[in-house]
Design an enzyme around this catalytic site. Structure first.
Site, PDB file in Angstrom:
ATOM      1  N   LYS A  11       1.039  -2.100  -7.941  1.00 29.75           N
ATOM      2  CA  LYS A  11       0.848  -3.206  -7.008  1.00 29.75           C
ATOM      3  C   LYS A  11       0.955  -4.558  -7.743  1.00 29.75           C
ATOM      4  O   LYS A  11       0.986  -4.598  -8.984  1.00 29.75           O
ATOM      5  CB  LYS A  11      -0.513  -3.035  -6.331  1.00 29.75           C
ATOM      6  CG  LYS A  11      -0.604  -1.770  -5.446  1.00 29.75           C
ATOM      7  CD  LYS A  11      -2.003  -1.630  -4.843  1.00 29.75           C
ATOM      8  CE  LYS A  11      -2.108  -0.474  -3.869  1.00 29.75           C
ATOM      9  NZ  LYS A  11      -3.473  -0.393  -3.270  1.00 29.75           N
ATOM     10  N   TYR A  51       1.965   0.036   5.468  1.00 25.63           N
ATOM     11  CA  TYR A  51       0.527   0.254   5.671  1.00 25.63           C
ATOM     12  C   TYR A  51       0.156   0.321   7.158  1.00 25.63           C
ATOM     13  O   TYR A  51      -1.003   0.099   7.506  1.00 25.63           O
ATOM     14  CB  TYR A  51      -0.279  -0.824   4.960  1.00 25.63           C
ATOM     15  CG  TYR A  51      -0.485  -0.552   3.478  1.00 25.63           C
ATOM     16  CD1 TYR A  51      -1.160   0.597   3.044  1.00 25.63           C
ATOM     17  CD2 TYR A  51      -0.022  -1.427   2.509  1.00 25.63           C
ATOM     18  CE1 TYR A  51      -1.357   0.849   1.694  1.00 25.63           C
ATOM     19  CE2 TYR A  51      -0.220  -1.177   1.149  1.00 25.63           C
ATOM     20  CZ  TYR A  51      -0.895  -0.031   0.756  1.00 25.63           C
ATOM     21  OH  TYR A  51      -1.095   0.216  -0.588  1.00 25.63           O
ATOM     22  N   ASN A 114      -6.512  -2.924  -6.493  1.00 21.75           N
ATOM     23  CA  ASN A 114      -6.793  -1.711  -7.268  1.00 21.75           C
ATOM     24  C   ASN A 114      -5.552  -1.113  -7.952  1.00 21.75           C
ATOM     25  O   ASN A 114      -5.491   0.080  -8.211  1.00 21.75           O
ATOM     26  CB  ASN A 114      -7.529  -0.697  -6.397  1.00 21.75           C
ATOM     27  CG  ASN A 114      -6.733  -0.303  -5.176  1.00 21.75           C
ATOM     28  OD1 ASN A 114      -5.575  -0.691  -5.027  1.00 21.75           O
ATOM     29  ND2 ASN A 114      -7.331   0.499  -4.309  1.00 21.75           N
ATOM     30  N   HIS A 117      -0.851   2.415  -5.874  1.00 23.05           N
ATOM     31  CA  HIS A 117      -0.836   3.228  -4.646  1.00 23.05           C
ATOM     32  C   HIS A 117      -0.317   4.606  -4.999  1.00 23.05           C
ATOM     33  O   HIS A 117       0.574   4.735  -5.849  1.00 23.05           O
ATOM     34  CB  HIS A 117       0.103   2.614  -3.594  1.00 23.05           C
ATOM     35  CG  HIS A 117       0.400   3.561  -2.468  1.00 23.05           C
ATOM     36  ND1 HIS A 117      -0.438   3.706  -1.388  1.00 23.05           N
ATOM     37  CD2 HIS A 117       1.399   4.473  -2.301  1.00 23.05           C
ATOM     38  CE1 HIS A 117       0.059   4.657  -0.588  1.00 23.05           C
ATOM     39  NE2 HIS A 117       1.168   5.141  -1.121  1.00 23.05           N
ATOM     40  N   GLU A 128       6.808   8.246   2.784  1.00 20.07           N
ATOM     41  CA  GLU A 128       6.803   7.056   1.927  1.00 20.07           C
ATOM     42  C   GLU A 128       8.017   7.033   0.997  1.00 20.07           C
ATOM     43  O   GLU A 128       8.578   5.967   0.725  1.00 20.07           O
ATOM     44  CB  GLU A 128       5.501   7.008   1.116  1.00 20.07           C
ATOM     45  CG  GLU A 128       4.283   6.733   2.001  1.00 20.07           C
ATOM     46  CD  GLU A 128       2.961   6.793   1.258  1.00 20.07           C
ATOM     47  OE1 GLU A 128       1.929   6.544   1.903  1.00 20.07           O
ATOM     48  OE2 GLU A 128       2.946   7.087   0.037  1.00 20.07           O
TER      49      GLU A 128
END
Ligand code: IDP
Ligand code: MG
Length: 143
Positions: A11, A51, A114, A117, A128
């Site tokens: 990310k 998302y 965080n 993913h 995905e």
């Protein structure tokens, strides 16, 4: 046990912290192989679509804003039980709950920022991977 493919995203905070090599090293050390990889800056529409499953959650708008704040490194990992293995290496969503030695314990700033993913099951992994790499974007390991 079977060979699986899973989608991983480093990310914007992980890319900003120059962790691409460190994170890929951890995947490779665990026996996972990279079969597709791409650096990109997600559009708002792409982040919202990716998302979509979270669109009713209170953190959705912030999540989209975070995921579009800088470039991401998207890749497909392949190997024995790749989906679960990737989730283990990542650690729990909230770094405060993550096991020692996981990516999120070592590098995540918060439950939102965080670092990584990872797909959470075979169905989401297939969806995905198709989202980012289509049908023919993978590069089989011929050796
Ligand atoms: P996961 O990434 O461990 O699969 P999910 O529940 O699927 O966790 O949530 C997707 C992403 O949304 C998380 O990785 C994190 O960036 C963000 N997120 C999840 N829960 C919260 C929260 O309670 N507050 C803010 N952001 C959250
Ligand atoms: Mg998830």
């Amino acid at each position: 046990m079977s060979v699986e493919q899973t989608l991983s995203i480093i990310k914007p905070d992980g890319v900003e912290k120059n962790l691409i090599g460190e994170i890929c090293r951890r995947f490779e050390n665990a026996g996972l192989q990279i079969v597709a990889a791409r650096m990109m800056h997600l559009s708002k529409e792409q982040a919202e679509g990716f998302y979509e499953v979270h669109k009713e959650r209170p953190f959705y708008a912030d999540l989209v804003s975070y995921m579009t704040s800088g470039p991401v490194f998207v890749q497909v990992l392949e190997g024995e039980s790749a989906i679960g293995k990737n989730r283990e290496i990542m650690g729990a969503t909230n770094p405060a709950d993550a096991d020692a030695g996981t990516i999120r314990k070592d590098f995540a700033a918060s439950i939102e920022e965080n670092v990584v993913h990872g797909s959470d099951g075979p169905e989401t992994a297939a969806q995905e991977i198709a989202f980012f790499f289509g049908d023919d974007g993978l590069c089989p390991r011929t050796r």
